[in-house]
Design an enzyme around this catalytic site. Structure first.
Site, mmCIF file in Angstrom:
data_model
loop_
_atom_site.group_PDB
_atom_site.id
_atom_site.type_symbol
_atom_site.label_atom_id
_atom_site.label_comp_id
_atom_site.label_asym_id
_atom_site.label_seq_id
_atom_site.Cartn_x
_atom_site.Cartn_y
_atom_site.Cartn_z
ATOM 1 N N LYS A 78 0.848 -1.195 0.000
ATOM 2 C CA LYS A 78 0.000 0.000 0.000
ATOM 3 C C LYS A 78 0.885 1.247 0.000
ATOM 4 C CE LYS A 78 -3.972 1.972 2.529
ATOM 5 N NZ LYS A 78 -4.857 1.874 3.724
ATOM 6 N N SER A 158 -9.959 2.229 2.615
ATOM 7 C CA SER A 158 -9.002 2.892 1.770
ATOM 8 C C SER A 158 -8.007 1.940 1.083
ATOM 9 C CB SER A 158 -8.206 3.907 2.599
ATOM 10 O OG SER A 158 -7.406 3.260 3.565
ATOM 11 N N SER A 182 -10.491 0.158 6.938
ATOM 12 C CA SER A 182 -9.833 0.140 5.625
ATOM 13 C C SER A 182 -9.159 -1.165 5.229
ATOM 14 C CB SER A 182 -8.799 1.254 5.550
ATOM 15 O OG SER A 182 -9.447 2.445 5.232
HETATM 16 N N1 GLN Z 1 -13.438 4.933 5.804
HETATM 17 C C1 GLN Z 1 -12.897 5.435 7.026
HETATM 18 C C2 GLN Z 1 -12.434 6.858 6.834
HETATM 19 O O1 GLN Z 1 -12.566 7.355 5.779
HETATM 20 C C3 GLN Z 1 -11.768 4.566 7.505
HETATM 21 C C4 GLN Z 1 -10.554 4.693 6.686
HETATM 22 C C5 GLN Z 1 -9.428 3.859 7.199
HETATM 23 O O2 GLN Z 1 -9.631 2.889 7.915
HETATM 24 N N2 GLN Z 1 -8.237 4.265 6.870
HETATM 25 O O3 GLN Z 1 -11.944 7.468 7.722
#
Ligand code: GLN
Length: 491
Positions: A78, A158, A182
């Site tokens: 990532k 994400s 995410s």
């Molecule tokens: N979807 C959540 C956010 O936008 C979690 C994102 C994540 O876990 N990095 O904050």
């Protein structure tokens, strides 16, 4: 030779040891798969030369009967993980051209165990999002499509690049991170497995910070066993991250297939939401039945503060993000836009460098931390966080070993379908997952079935602190009962 990309990580590992093929051959197969799948936009940077060098070094070790737990295994990383000398931008414009002079601890652990780097994976900008649509590099396309449709769907976010790459067999596993869901939500949207370990299990050093008290790294892989193998290599205590925990890293793989007989599985009534699609409810029931049949004891539990988790998360996470992202000023690294004076330079660089969702989070975070609102928002959210954590503690004190919930409130949705709507629509994706980050607990997502439209759906297992082994045992019981799911290749 059979298609090498069809093997699981565990199968490839064993075949490499048995010298059925070489690490270079395996790596070449993956480099070709990555090139052939550019339309998915999962990899934003390909590093075939690095991959070939690493694979050659692995072959030398393997030839001598040496090598680490991941010797010769091609992985995707990532873009949030710092990789020495290689593009690391958290998929943001503001980090333009940034090539860190250091390696994150998690990726260093993987390389030390012999893994091979295929490249950097797409993600939501600074890990803010649930659909991979906030990336500066454009959205990732989910390798899954609805039956009879060729509409492109999101892979979740994400870690959307990680999940899509694993589902499309572009790598044997991928690193990911999870601040509010995410790892688990994209895993659920792509029929892959993922675990967000207990806070402190993996070092955050060299992982671009979003919300430091919630961020955790973890793997996404094709099945429970591969996920367990990767977590063992990723996890470590690290003097460079004082929140990492000094506990021995268990051999997670040995938890796969272990009996779940007698384990107490909690079913939290607050996760049964109004208006939840019937097929999510049915999937949950299927998970309950599988575990009961496998000898687990199913108990109803209550986690009464669940409904406050999402609003509290959207105070705590942006607050920490606004402070973490203050370092991107156009001076030290990344994008620089000129200005008439230094303030002007900061403002222009940040205005150009950050995307709309990141700006929204910074604004929210700055607001809830401001002198007049700190007590009303930030402090209260922290208190709510304590209550959420206590709900779980009480359940575990009553003897619950793991908690079973749906991973997401729906299957994957179309690209563009939610991104342009009310942001809260998007935030609701994480309704089942943010509680786990707020409490610092481990959470695993296991593929559990297909929707009526033929899309993968996942179940979530929440564990006690450092209860990852139990999650792998329970997750593998579900996996054994439902099988595994892969998309038909169209890309
Ligand atoms: N979807 C959540 C956010 O936008 C979690 C994102 C994540 O876990 N990095 O904050």
């Amino acid at each position: 030779m059979t298609d090498l990309t069809a093997l699981t990580l565990a199968e490839a590992r064993d075949a490499l040891k048995a010298k059925d093929f070489t690490a270079v051959e395996l790596t070449e197969a993956y480099i070709a798969a990555v090139e052939a799948a550019r339309s998915l936009n999962a990899f934003i940077v390909e590093t075939p030369d690095i991959a070939r060098d690493m694979a050659k070094a692995s072959d030398e070790k393997l030839a001598k009967g040496q090598g680490g737990a991941l010797e010769g295994i091609p992985l995707g990383i990532k873009d949030l993980f710092a990789t020495k000398g290689v593009h690391t931008q958290a998929c943001s414009h503001i980090l333009d051209g940034f090539k860190p002079p250091y390696e994150s601890t998690v990726t260093a652990n993987l390389w030390a165990d012999g893994a091979v780097m295929l490249g950097k994976l797409n993600m939501d900008e600074f890990a803010m999002g649930s659909s991979n649509e906030t990336s500066y590099y454009g959205p990732v396309t989910n390798p899954w499509r609805r039956k009879g449709s060729n509409a492109n769907l999101v892979p979740g976010g994400s870690s959307g690049g990680s999940a899509a790459a694993v589902a499309a067999r572009l790598c044997l596993g991928a690193t990911a991170t999870d601040t509010g869901g995410s790892i688990r939500q994209p895993a659920a949207f792509t029929g892959t497995a993922g675990i967000k370990p207990t806070y402190g299990r993996c070092s955050r050093w060299g992982v671009v910070a979003f919300a430091s008290s919630l961020d955790q790294a973890g793997p996404i892989a094709r099945d429970m066993r591969d996920t367990a193998i990767l977590l063992k290599s990723m996890a470590s205590v690290d003097p460079k991250d004082t929140t990492s925990v000094d506990l021995p890293v268990p051999d997670y793989e040995s938890a796969i297939g272990k009996s779940v007989k007698g384990l107490k599985i909690g079913i939290p009534r607050e996760y049964r939401l109004d208006g939840m699609p019937a097929e999510i409810d049915a999937l949950w029931q299927k998970g309950i039945d599988i575990l009961r049949d496998a000898g687990a004891e199913i108990v109803d539990i209550s986690l009464p503060h669940t409904k406050y988790a999402l609003p509290a998360y959207y105070i705590v996470a942006p607050a920490e993000a606004s402070s973490n992202l203050a370092r991107y000023d156009g001076v030290r690294y990344g994008l620089r836009e000129n200005g008439s004076d230094i303030i002007d330079l900061y403002e222009n660089s940040r205005a150009k460098g950050f995307g709309a969702e990141v700006k929204r989070r910074i604004l929210i975070g700055t607001y809830v931390l401001s002198a007049g609102y700190y007590d009303a928002y930030y402090l209260r959210a922290q208190k709510v966080r304590t209550l959420i954590k206590r709900d779980f503690e009480l359940a575990y004190a009553a003897g619950v070993d793991a908690i079973l919930t749906p991973a997401t409130p729906s299957a994957a949705f179309g690209i563009g379908e939610k991104a342009d709507a009310d942001p809260v629509e998007m935030y609701l994706n994480d309704v089942f997952t943010v509680t786990v980050n707020m409490a610092g607990l481990p959470g695993l997502s296991v593929p559990a079935g297909l929707s009526a439209e033929g899309l993968p759906l996942g179940l979530q297992l929440i564990g006690r602190p450092f209860g990852e082994e139990t999650l792998f045992s329970v997750g593998s019981a579900i996996e054994q009962a439902v099988g595994k799911f892969s998309p038909d290749k169209w890309w």
